[in-house]
Design a protein around this motif. Sequence first.
Motif, mmCIF file in Angstrom:
data_model
loop_
_atom_site.group_PDB
_atom_site.id
_atom_site.type_symbol
_atom_site.label_atom_id
_atom_site.label_comp_id
_atom_site.label_asym_id
_atom_site.label_seq_id
_atom_site.Cartn_x
_atom_site.Cartn_y
_atom_site.Cartn_z
ATOM 1 N N LEU A 1 -44.282 -5.443 16.374
ATOM 2 C CA LEU A 1 -43.202 -5.347 15.392
ATOM 3 C C LEU A 1 -42.241 -6.519 15.496
ATOM 4 C CD1 LEU A 1 -42.241 -1.566 15.308
ATOM 5 C CD2 LEU A 1 -43.062 -2.947 13.396
ATOM 6 N N ASN A 2 -41.919 -6.940 16.712
ATOM 7 C CA ASN A 2 -41.020 -8.077 16.896
ATOM 8 C C ASN A 2 -41.635 -9.357 16.357
ATOM 9 O OD1 ASN A 2 -38.984 -6.588 18.113
ATOM 10 N ND2 ASN A 2 -39.827 -6.849 20.167
ATOM 11 N N GLN A 3 -42.928 -9.542 16.598
ATOM 12 C CA GLN A 3 -43.618 -10.703 16.059
ATOM 13 C C GLN A 3 -43.687 -10.637 14.537
ATOM 14 O OE1 GLN A 3 -47.393 -10.660 18.096
ATOM 15 N NE2 GLN A 3 -46.626 -11.861 19.822
ATOM 16 N N ALA A 4 -44.008 -9.454 14.014
ATOM 17 C CA ALA A 4 -44.088 -9.274 12.563
ATOM 18 C C ALA A 4 -42.718 -9.505 11.917
ATOM 19 C CB ALA A 4 -44.598 -7.869 12.232
ATOM 20 N N ARG A 5 -41.660 -9.037 12.573
ATOM 21 C CA ARG A 5 -40.303 -9.184 12.037
ATOM 22 C C ARG A 5 -39.949 -10.661 11.865
ATOM 23 N NH1 ARG A 5 -38.124 -6.002 15.299
ATOM 24 N NH2 ARG A 5 -37.973 -4.178 13.961
ATOM 25 N N LEU A 6 -40.302 -11.470 12.849
ATOM 26 C CA LEU A 6 -39.992 -12.894 12.791
ATOM 27 C C LEU A 6 -40.831 -13.591 11.722
ATOM 28 C CD1 LEU A 6 -38.233 -15.024 14.072
ATOM 29 C CD2 LEU A 6 -39.977 -15.383 15.823
ATOM 30 N N LEU A 7 -42.115 -13.248 11.655
ATOM 31 C CA LEU A 7 -42.992 -13.846 10.647
ATOM 32 C C LEU A 7 -42.547 -13.464 9.236
ATOM 33 C CD1 LEU A 7 -46.478 -13.294 12.313
ATOM 34 C CD2 LEU A 7 -45.361 -15.471 11.895
ATOM 35 N N VAL A 8 -42.218 -12.187 9.047
ATOM 36 C CA VAL A 8 -41.774 -11.715 7.737
ATOM 37 C C VAL A 8 -40.474 -12.406 7.341
ATOM 38 C CG1 VAL A 8 -40.851 -9.710 6.500
ATOM 39 C CG2 VAL A 8 -42.946 -9.490 7.832
ATOM 40 N N TYR A 9 -39.582 -12.607 8.306
ATOM 41 C CA TYR A 9 -38.314 -13.289 8.021
ATOM 42 C C TYR A 9 -38.575 -14.706 7.511
ATOM 43 C CZ TYR A 9 -33.837 -15.593 8.734
ATOM 44 O OH TYR A 9 -32.704 -16.324 8.543
ATOM 45 N N ILE A 10 -39.469 -15.427 8.162
ATOM 46 C CA ILE A 10 -39.788 -16.795 7.756
ATOM 47 C C ILE A 10 -40.364 -16.815 6.348
ATOM 48 C CG2 ILE A 10 -41.282 -18.782 8.233
ATOM 49 C CD1 ILE A 10 -41.042 -18.051 11.216
ATOM 50 N N LEU A 11 -41.313 -15.912 6.070
ATOM 51 C CA LEU A 11 -41.961 -15.883 4.758
ATOM 52 C C LEU A 11 -41.003 -15.393 3.673
ATOM 53 C CD1 LEU A 11 -45.458 -14.538 5.832
ATOM 54 C CD2 LEU A 11 -44.883 -16.851 5.130
ATOM 55 N N LEU A 12 -40.115 -14.442 4.000
ATOM 56 C CA LEU A 12 -39.110 -13.988 3.038
ATOM 57 C C LEU A 12 -38.179 -15.127 2.651
ATOM 58 C CD1 LEU A 12 -37.999 -10.466 4.361
ATOM 59 C CD2 LEU A 12 -39.173 -10.957 2.216
ATOM 60 N N PHE A 13 -37.786 -15.894 3.658
ATOM 61 C CA PHE A 13 -36.893 -17.024 3.399
ATOM 62 C C PHE A 13 -37.585 -18.056 2.508
ATOM 63 C CE2 PHE A 13 -34.303 -20.746 4.524
ATOM 64 C CZ PHE A 13 -33.038 -20.195 4.400
ATOM 65 N N ALA A 14 -38.894 -18.271 2.748
ATOM 66 C CA ALA A 14 -39.655 -19.215 1.923
ATOM 67 C C ALA A 14 -39.731 -18.729 0.473
ATOM 68 C CB ALA A 14 -41.065 -19.396 2.494
ATOM 69 N N ILE A 15 -40.006 -17.424 0.282
ATOM 70 C CA ILE A 15 -40.056 -16.860 -1.066
ATOM 71 C C ILE A 15 -38.709 -17.026 -1.757
ATOM 72 C CG2 ILE A 15 -40.278 -14.711 -2.392
ATOM 73 C CD1 ILE A 15 -42.304 -13.768 -0.269
ATOM 74 N N TYR A 16 -37.635 -16.728 -1.043
ATOM 75 C CA TYR A 16 -36.278 -16.818 -1.593
ATOM 76 C C TYR A 16 -35.964 -18.244 -2.048
ATOM 77 C CZ TYR A 16 -31.151 -17.049 -1.472
ATOM 78 O OH TYR A 16 -29.835 -17.265 -1.783
ATOM 79 N N ILE A 17 -36.233 -19.213 -1.184
ATOM 80 C CA ILE A 17 -35.907 -20.607 -1.488
ATOM 81 C C ILE A 17 -36.728 -21.122 -2.667
ATOM 82 C CG2 ILE A 17 -36.073 -22.974 -0.623
ATOM 83 C CD1 ILE A 17 -33.691 -21.490 0.472
ATOM 84 N N PHE A 18 -38.037 -20.849 -2.652
ATOM 85 C CA PHE A 18 -38.896 -21.421 -3.677
ATOM 86 C C PHE A 18 -38.692 -20.755 -5.041
ATOM 87 C CE2 PHE A 18 -40.869 -23.415 -0.110
ATOM 88 C CZ PHE A 18 -41.453 -24.557 -0.627
ATOM 89 N N VAL A 19 -38.484 -19.450 -5.074
ATOM 90 C CA VAL A 19 -38.202 -18.781 -6.345
ATOM 91 C C VAL A 19 -36.893 -19.304 -6.929
ATOM 92 C CG1 VAL A 19 -37.566 -16.577 -7.401
ATOM 93 C CG2 VAL A 19 -39.533 -16.697 -5.880
ATOM 94 N N PHE A 20 -35.906 -19.436 -6.075
ATOM 95 C CA PHE A 20 -34.589 -19.914 -6.488
ATOM 96 C C PHE A 20 -34.682 -21.347 -7.005
ATOM 97 C CE2 PHE A 20 -30.398 -17.918 -5.544
ATOM 98 C CZ PHE A 20 -29.622 -18.780 -6.306
ATOM 99 N N MET A 21 -35.314 -22.204 -6.229
ATOM 100 C CA MET A 21 -35.346 -23.635 -6.543
ATOM 101 C C MET A 21 -36.190 -23.938 -7.764
ATOM 102 S SD MET A 21 -36.181 -26.755 -3.922
ATOM 103 C CE MET A 21 -37.831 -26.182 -3.530
ATOM 104 N N TYR A 22 -37.398 -23.371 -7.829
ATOM 105 C CA TYR A 22 -38.286 -23.712 -8.931
ATOM 106 C C TYR A 22 -37.974 -22.935 -10.202
ATOM 107 C CZ TYR A 22 -40.943 -26.693 -5.879
ATOM 108 O OH TYR A 22 -41.307 -27.714 -5.041
ATOM 109 N N GLY A 23 -37.379 -21.759 -10.068
ATOM 110 C CA GLY A 23 -36.913 -21.062 -11.270
ATOM 111 C C GLY A 23 -35.818 -21.848 -11.951
#
Length: 411
Positions: free
Chosen positions: A178-200
Amino acid sequence: MNKFWIVLAHTYFTKLKSKSFMITTIITALLVLGLTNLNHIIELFSDEETKTVAVIDKTGELYEPLEEQLKTDGEKDIDLRMFKGAEDKAKEKVQNGEWQAYVVLGYDDKQLPKAAYYAMTVADSDTPLQLEQALQQIKTTLATAKIGLSTEQVKELYEPVVFEKVALEKNAKTEEELNQARLLVYILLFAIYIFVFMYGTMIVMEVATEKSSRIMEILISSASPVQQMFGKIFGVALLSLTQFSILFVIGYTSIKENGELTAILGFEQIPVATIAYAIVFFLLGYFLYATLFALLGSLVSRIEEVQQMITPVNLLVIAAFFIAMFGLNNPEVPFITVTSFIPFFAPMIMFLRVGMLNVPMWEIALSIGLLVATISFFAYFGAKVYRGGVLMYGKSTSFKDIKKALQLTKK
């Protein structure tokens, strides 16, 4: 259909060759390399010089135990030196830069160790902390000896309590997973947030720039507004995937080379399903917000109006991100479960749940189905608004302009 591909290719290659794209990619790639090698960078610039600390032992008994405790703790960057002179002389040596600091050891009223640390500044917190921790161990040893406890009894006293966490659910993740998944999910969530925001936002700016320069009138005569809209959306989507792929390869390669970070993130055991869901929800999230951004971009006539018009959509993206951040520590609460089915939040929230929990397949399918249906609706509705919106000029004041755009579409 050929005109759609022309618009897509023009949007993609124009942005791909632009200086802003290249500079952004290079800067972001350097940031990714920096973050994934932060431990090496810190070591490169860290001061490895041994710090000389003089000790004035007023007890005559604490210097040797302190020196021995520092060795036991593995502290190699502190060089202790016994000093039997006056404190004024010790102060001069610190002021002259011969010593980093000096420590005065003594006993308190209970005959237990106490110390005073003297340095030019106390900005360096590591050295006094290491000395304090070593002295605390000595104090513990002396205090327990006073009440007659043996070394074994002291160890037993400070031994951590056994506290196991056992998941009863079948195939549930362990705490480490869970700790590993939490960190990985955080990184990927941040990537989704940045790219949706920037390219939209890039889509809105693209449409607004063309309208403000009157190029749109020429484009309409060569390709239909619907072809333009979807050509731009898919062109920018392809551009975002290109940049994301470059950064992902750089980041992943850098992390794999960094053994410590690989072990922390658990990159050697990333489930293929997690990567697959990350791509699916990334694309669905992008297309959902891209259709909204394209719709709103067609309503503005000047670049200055863009920010005001897209603020509500930006707030939706921000809200989804913050809900996801809350859900990282509480992925099972009902609020997170409910929001994972709301299309505007689903790309982040459902991906969060999939990455950290064993979500039933029907829930994932329902969330994706609602997302696809919402994207289809906004694509159909957005195409109608876009067709009339690109012909509207003048100041855009509110979302009432959508009605005007629909009326122009019917003409």
